[in-house]
Enzyme design. Sequence first.
Site, PDB file in Angstrom:
ATOM      1  N   SER A   1      43.787  28.046  69.280  1.00  0.00           N
ATOM      2  CA  SER A   1      43.272  28.237  67.927  1.00  0.00           C
ATOM      3  C   SER A   1      43.379  26.928  67.149  1.00  0.00           C
ATOM      4  O   SER A   1      44.266  26.107  67.403  1.00  0.00           O
ATOM      5  CB  SER A   1      44.091  29.329  67.211  1.00  0.00           C
ATOM      6  OG  SER A   1      43.848  29.317  65.818  1.00  0.00           O
TER       7      SER A   1
ATOM      8  N   ARG B   1      -7.034  38.397  79.363  1.00  0.00           N
ATOM      9  CA  ARG B   1      -6.105  37.311  79.022  1.00  0.00           C
ATOM     10  C   ARG B   1      -5.551  37.589  77.633  1.00  0.00           C
ATOM     11  O   ARG B   1      -6.269  38.012  76.725  1.00  0.00           O
ATOM     12  CB  ARG B   1      -6.814  35.952  79.040  1.00  0.00           C
ATOM     13  CG  ARG B   1      -7.363  35.541  80.408  1.00  0.00           C
ATOM     14  CD  ARG B   1      -6.274  35.157  81.386  1.00  0.00           C
ATOM     15  NE  ARG B   1      -5.602  33.944  80.973  1.00  0.00           N
ATOM     16  CZ  ARG B   1      -6.103  32.718  81.140  1.00  0.00           C
ATOM     17  NH1 ARG B   1      -7.295  32.560  81.711  1.00  0.00           N
ATOM     18  NH2 ARG B   1      -5.442  31.655  80.746  1.00  0.00           N
TER      19      ARG B   1
ATOM     20  N   LYS C   1      48.335  31.238  69.399  1.00  0.00           N
ATOM     21  CA  LYS C   1      47.226  32.059  69.869  1.00  0.00           C
ATOM     22  C   LYS C   1      46.833  31.706  71.298  1.00  0.00           C
ATOM     23  O   LYS C   1      46.842  30.564  71.720  1.00  0.00           O
ATOM     24  CB  LYS C   1      45.996  31.889  68.969  1.00  0.00           C
ATOM     25  CG  LYS C   1      46.102  32.516  67.595  1.00  0.00           C
ATOM     26  CD  LYS C   1      46.077  34.024  67.647  1.00  0.00           C
ATOM     27  CE  LYS C   1      44.723  34.574  68.018  1.00  0.00           C
ATOM     28  NZ  LYS C   1      43.667  34.290  67.042  1.00  0.00           N
TER      29      LYS C   1
ATOM     30  N   ASN D   1      43.592  32.999  72.889  1.00  0.00           N
ATOM     31  CA  ASN D   1      42.379  33.801  72.775  1.00  0.00           C
ATOM     32  C   ASN D   1      41.693  33.963  74.135  1.00  0.00           C
ATOM     33  O   ASN D   1      41.651  33.013  74.934  1.00  0.00           O
ATOM     34  CB  ASN D   1      41.406  33.156  71.801  1.00  0.00           C
ATOM     35  CG  ASN D   1      41.956  33.105  70.395  1.00  0.00           C
ATOM     36  OD1 ASN D   1      42.531  34.075  69.919  1.00  0.00           O
ATOM     37  ND2 ASN D   1      41.795  31.971  69.732  1.00  0.00           N
TER      38      ASN D   1
END
Length: 447
Positions: A270, A309, A276, A278
Amino acid sequence: MPGLFGPLFGDAEVDAAVSDTAVLQAMLDVESALAHAAADAELFPRETAEAISAACEPHRFDIARLGEDAEGAGNPVVPLVRALTAQVPPGARPWVHHGATSQDILDTAFVLVVTRGVDVLVPTLDAAASACARLVEEHRGTLMVARTLGQQALPTTFGLKAAGWLTGLDVAMDRLANVRRNLAVQLGGAAGTLAAFGPTHGLTVLERLAARLGLAVPTIPWHTNRQRWLDVATALGGVVAAAGKVALDVSLMAQTEVGEVAEGGRRGGSSTLPHKRNPVDSVLILAAAHRVPGLVATLHATALHAHERATGAWHAEWEPLRDLVRLTGSAAGRTHRLLGGLEVDTDRMRANLDATGGLVMAESVAARLATVLGRTAAHDRVGELARTALRTGTPLRDHLLAADDIRQHLSPVDIDEALDPVGWLGSADALIDRALAAHRERTTTKG
């Protein structure tokens, strides 16, 4: 692709396979193969085809200039054909792009780009599935709690959860392989009649073009029949959904309060919180999984092509197709790394299973009582005791032992057996065997 966000949502090898250079190479590959296919049909000498083919080298062309010039024509094939014609000897110039229309070249080029991109990412998906299979084998007996609607439900094993991931990946890969095998060359000329090849040579050129490019031969030109791209979109979307399922489960299991798994390595820091960790691969897989359905929907929306087309629908396909392949490549690579390095905390899994004091075994207790009380009465009585245990924060076992009406039918040994999660796993082990057998069959057949 390079840049600030490219590495977050791509894979270097897959990105290269769908880059502007790769598209240019594919268009030139089609022009070269078309010339040789026409020579195979004896529409012009082999030397002419070889001269055209020799000029089909990407370094001869300025991609940026082709893009600028494409704005005036609505597609990059028109300026490419003009530039290619200028590169070949005068005698070969009338035969450059002979019998084709811009959509033939670009459709077939995108088929090549998609197949080449898929061929790059499939080995990574195979490696991810193999890593998942190892988790299944290693943790077939690792107890954990199953969760339904976000709540604890019943005991299961981490092996069975991982078997669900494995089966999802295998099914998605089977679908992708089938779609990849059936991608076909495009050649129809200006209106899908192959008129420029005369009444007898069109199908021969079509078949030889397909053979030279290693693609299937369509029943008829598919200028306005975009079912193949719908299949591609669905198949790629299915792969990302399977990867997203893994990432979603891992991200939830990695929550601090749950703590049952963690992504491996030193990733996930973090900018402000030093503690942290994550689940960054899961986060980015999920980001891809959130983006992909919109791209799939775009390909479905662009499948409506008017008459012979399209007016705009064809043009709207090009970028979503490449984005789908890129995001699938990113999800594949991150899923491989995620599963290969996943850290599993078996003690935390067992602690979470036991956290409710046996409440997750209420169904097991009710099943034993159902033989004497009937299913509804047993369900309601155990439910009443479970609510009391939940309200008081005491183990369900205490309330079962204290209830005279329960003790009339279940001994302490019966209650302990009913509360043992090992005895309430049903066919989990057999289902794991089925998932592993199906995986082995897929990999054996593929090999």
